[in-house]
Design an enzyme around this catalytic site. Structure first.
Site, PDB file in Angstrom:
ATOM      1  N   GLU A 244       8.735   2.405 -17.690  1.00 48.29           N
ATOM      2  CA  GLU A 244       7.395   2.499 -17.105  1.00 48.29           C
ATOM      3  C   GLU A 244       6.637   1.192 -17.346  1.00 48.29           C
ATOM      4  O   GLU A 244       6.700   0.622 -18.443  1.00 48.29           O
ATOM      5  CB  GLU A 244       6.667   3.659 -17.783  1.00 48.29           C
ATOM      6  CG  GLU A 244       5.931   4.573 -16.860  1.00 48.29           C
ATOM      7  CD  GLU A 244       6.809   5.304 -15.849  1.00 48.29           C
ATOM      8  OE1 GLU A 244       6.963   4.765 -14.730  1.00 48.29           O
ATOM      9  OE2 GLU A 244       7.313   6.389 -16.160  1.00 48.29           O
TER      10      GLU A 244
ATOM     11  N   TYR B 250      -4.680  -0.308 -14.248  1.00 51.54           N
ATOM     12  CA  TYR B 250      -3.323  -0.723 -13.851  1.00 51.54           C
ATOM     13  C   TYR B 250      -3.311  -2.229 -13.579  1.00 51.54           C
ATOM     14  O   TYR B 250      -2.469  -2.964 -14.104  1.00 51.54           O
ATOM     15  CB  TYR B 250      -2.905   0.057 -12.596  1.00 51.54           C
ATOM     16  CG  TYR B 250      -1.476  -0.218 -12.175  1.00 51.54           C
ATOM     17  CD1 TYR B 250      -0.441   0.594 -12.597  1.00 51.54           C
ATOM     18  CD2 TYR B 250      -1.167  -1.309 -11.359  1.00 51.54           C
ATOM     19  CE1 TYR B 250       0.868   0.345 -12.217  1.00 51.54           C
ATOM     20  CE2 TYR B 250       0.129  -1.571 -10.983  1.00 51.54           C
ATOM     21  CZ  TYR B 250       1.144  -0.732 -11.404  1.00 51.54           C
ATOM     22  OH  TYR B 250       2.447  -1.007 -11.030  1.00 51.54           O
TER      23      TYR B 250
ATOM     24  N   GLY C 216      -1.467  14.092  -6.607  1.00 52.57           N
ATOM     25  CA  GLY C 216      -2.022  13.781  -7.920  1.00 52.57           C
ATOM     26  C   GLY C 216      -1.068  14.035  -9.073  1.00 52.57           C
ATOM     27  O   GLY C 216      -1.431  13.900 -10.235  1.00 52.57           O
TER      28      GLY C 216
ATOM     29  N   ASP D 106       8.305   2.481  -6.705  1.00 53.47           N
ATOM     30  CA  ASP D 106       8.068   3.743  -5.993  1.00 53.47           C
ATOM     31  C   ASP D 106       8.640   3.724  -4.575  1.00 53.47           C
ATOM     32  O   ASP D 106       9.414   4.617  -4.208  1.00 53.47           O
ATOM     33  CB  ASP D 106       6.569   4.084  -5.980  1.00 53.47           C
ATOM     34  CG  ASP D 106       5.993   4.165  -7.386  1.00 53.47           C
ATOM     35  OD1 ASP D 106       6.773   4.205  -8.350  1.00 53.47           O
ATOM     36  OD2 ASP D 106       4.762   4.180  -7.529  1.00 53.47           O
TER      37      ASP D 106
ATOM     38  N   LEU E 194       3.933  11.750  -8.268  1.00 51.84           N
ATOM     39  CA  LEU E 194       5.240  11.707  -7.607  1.00 51.84           C
ATOM     40  C   LEU E 194       5.260  10.649  -6.499  1.00 51.84           C
ATOM     41  O   LEU E 194       6.165  10.643  -5.669  1.00 51.84           O
ATOM     42  CB  LEU E 194       5.580  13.081  -7.021  1.00 51.84           C
ATOM     43  CG  LEU E 194       5.956  14.148  -8.048  1.00 51.84           C
ATOM     44  CD1 LEU E 194       6.076  15.518  -7.397  1.00 51.84           C
ATOM     45  CD2 LEU E 194       7.274  13.792  -8.724  1.00 51.84           C
ATOM     46  N   SER E 195       4.259   9.788  -6.498  1.00 54.29           N
ATOM     47  CA  SER E 195       4.194   8.679  -5.545  1.00 54.29           C
ATOM     48  C   SER E 195       4.137   9.123  -4.100  1.00 54.29           C
ATOM     49  O   SER E 195       4.920   8.671  -3.258  1.00 54.29           O
ATOM     50  CB  SER E 195       5.390   7.748  -5.723  1.00 54.29           C
ATOM     51  OG  SER E 195       5.206   7.022  -6.853  1.00 54.29           O
ATOM     52  N   SER E 196       3.190   9.986  -3.818  1.00 53.02           N
ATOM     53  CA  SER E 196       3.050  10.427  -2.429  1.00 53.02           C
ATOM     54  C   SER E 196       2.658   9.246  -1.531  1.00 53.02           C
ATOM     55  O   SER E 196       3.065   9.201  -0.374  1.00 53.02           O
ATOM     56  CB  SER E 196       2.021  11.540  -2.326  1.00 53.02           C
ATOM     57  OG  SER E 196       0.836  11.169  -2.971  1.00 53.02           O
ATOM     58  N   SER E 197       1.914   8.280  -2.068  1.00 53.92           N
ATOM     59  CA  SER E 197       1.508   7.174  -1.193  1.00 53.92           C
ATOM     60  C   SER E 197       2.685   6.278  -0.834  1.00 53.92           C
ATOM     61  O   SER E 197       2.807   5.825   0.306  1.00 53.92           O
ATOM     62  CB  SER E 197       0.361   6.375  -1.802  1.00 53.92           C
ATOM     63  OG  SER E 197       0.737   5.827  -3.027  1.00 53.92           O
TER      64      SER E 197
HETATM   65  C1  GLA Z   1       2.928   3.167 -10.561  1.00 54.57           C
HETATM   66  C2  GLA Z   1       3.318   1.934  -9.755  1.00 54.57           C
HETATM   67  C3  GLA Z   1       4.740   1.491 -10.040  1.00 54.57           C
HETATM   68  C4  GLA Z   1       4.980   1.365 -11.547  1.00 54.57           C
HETATM   69  C5  GLA Z   1       4.481   2.608 -12.277  1.00 54.57           C
HETATM   70  C6  GLA Z   1       4.546   2.461 -13.777  1.00 54.57           C
HETATM   71  O1  GLA Z   1       3.688   4.276 -10.151  1.00 54.57           O
HETATM   72  O2  GLA Z   1       3.187   2.190  -8.372  1.00 54.57           O
HETATM   73  O3  GLA Z   1       5.028   0.287  -9.382  1.00 54.57           O
HETATM   74  O4  GLA Z   1       4.420   0.199 -12.062  1.00 54.57           O
HETATM   75  O5  GLA Z   1       3.146   2.929 -11.939  1.00 54.57           O
HETATM   76  O6  GLA Z   1       5.851   2.367 -14.201  1.00 54.57           O
END
Ligand code: GLA
Length: 382
Positions: free
Chosen positions: A31, A218, A118, A168, A121-124
């Site tokens: 991560e 971030y 939310g 993602d 799970l990286s919906s975007s």
């Molecule tokens: C988000 C970002 C990824 C990654 C993670 C942390 O999901 O979109 O690129 O940096 O955080 O691992």
């Protein structure tokens, strides 16, 4: 979902669209390493976003979102994505095509999905990859999954304001059923590692909190890593990113960095090593050793990288206390979202009851549980 989407398409625009699918992702470990060209270990999941698209020979693109039950129209020759609206992801991807000089024209599009929002799970990313896969097919652009991932990442940088890494969209584009991707974010190449969990399962616990400062924090973390690299270059002239340093360099790194930066650099350096170890343990089927690395990853993200929050720490710590759970950690960018837990299948319901009760007592909201299946990456459905 495919037939539901077709029905909506028929109702709004008529005709027979191309349908693309792109999944959300989990991350086993690794991560906040992708934007330092390090290692990550994600996999695609069974939830995703479907995009139906068809040329319309009009000066406009007409969009419909099934989730928001909302239509949106824009002029495809001149448009400017607005941050925060779902249509941004369509215009954001189109802007990438425009900048790269690819031809396109007016189209109709329907978007629908089933990714829990939310949850982290990286919906975007799934949305961008789904749109990119659909548009590539519609305009005969023959993009490979890496190009789609990079356009999706750039679109997020330019229009969502998050300087995210490649993980993602890459996981969404390249995912493989029952495999995790050991991805090197420098070469942008991966190894597919078979994941056989036997009697165990991956269970996500969604904290159902999102802190509003998550995006700016971030970007700050990313900037802190870049600052560390600048400072460390005086002593380690060969480094491009923190990925180039190893655990054995930590003593020297500590002397060279101010105390505000060292723990953050330490997280990235140690996390990259944990990913490599984790992949080896999983290849050998040593789930116990892998679980321990998940716990270490959480401690490092929480104490050193400072991207956890009280809710995520609580969920991880409760899971560590639960007999049978082999590992638990926060997943994704942090400051909310979910934890990922490696748990015996037969204990899932007892675990859920216990966690739910104590979480509600402490935070006044219920967590949500999501059992994930490692699934295929993006594809054209019809
Ligand atoms: C988000 C970002 C990824 C990654 C993670 C942390 O999901 O979109 O690129 O940096 O955080 O691992």
């Amino acid at each position: 979902m495919t037939s539901e989407l077709k029905a909506h398409f028929h109702q709004y625009f008529g005709g027979n669209p191309i349908i693309a699918f792109a999944p959300g992702r989990i991350n086993l470990i690794g991560e906040h390493t992708d934007y330092q060209e390090g290692f990550v270990f994600p996999a695609a999941v069974q939830f995703g976003i479907w995009t139906g698209v068809q040329k319309n020979e009009l000066p406009f693109c007409r969009l419909y979102s099934m989730d928001f039950e909302e239509e949106f129209t824009f002029d495809w020759k001149s448009f400017s994505p607005k941050k925060g609206h779902w249509s941004t992801y369509v215009m954001g991807f189109l802007a990438q095509l425009k900048q790269a000089g690819y031809p396109f024209e007016g189209f109709d599009m329907v978007i629908g999905g089933n990714i829990p929002l939310g949850a982290g799970l990286s919906s975007s990313a799934a949305l961008s990859v789904s749109i990119g896969t659909a548009l590539s097919q519609l305009f005969g652009l023959k993009f490979n999954p890496l190009s789609i991932s990079k356009y999706a990442q750039n679109s997020e940088h330019q229009f969502a304001g998050v300087n995210c890494g490649i993980m993602d969209p890459y996981a969404s584009a390249f995912g493989k059923k029952n495999h995790a991707l050991l991805l090197d974010c420098r070469s942008n190449q991966h190894q597919e590692i078979p994941i056989d969990l036997g009697e165990y399962s991956l269970l996500l616990v969604n904290s159902n909190v999102k802190h509003s400062l998550a995006d700016s924090a971030y970007n700050q973390r990313r900037a802190a890593c870049e600052e560390s690299v600048q400072l460390l270059r005086a002593h380690f002239p060969y480094i491009q990113t923190l990925r180039d340093l190893k655990n054995e360099n930590l003593n020297e790194v500590e002397k060279l960095l101010p105390s505000s930066l060292f723990p953050k650099a330490k997280h990235v350096i140690t996390e990259c090593e944990r990913v490599q170890l984790a992949a080896n343990y999983l290849k050998q089927g040593d789930l116990k050793a892998f679980g321990k690395l998940m716990n270490e990853s959480h401690r490092s993200l929480s104490r050193d990288y400072e991207v956890s929050c009280p809710e995520l720490d609580f969920l991880a710590e409760k899971a560590w206390e639960f007999p049978g759970v082999l590992g638990a950690r926060m997943m994704g960018g942090g400051f909310g979202g979910c934890t990922i837990n490696l748990i015996p299948i037969e204990q899932i319901s007892t675990f859920q009851n216990k966690i739910e009760q104590s979480y509600v007592e402490n935070f006044g909201v219920a967590p949500t549980f999501i059992q994930v299946k490692i699934s295929e990456g993006a594809k054209i459905m019809s």
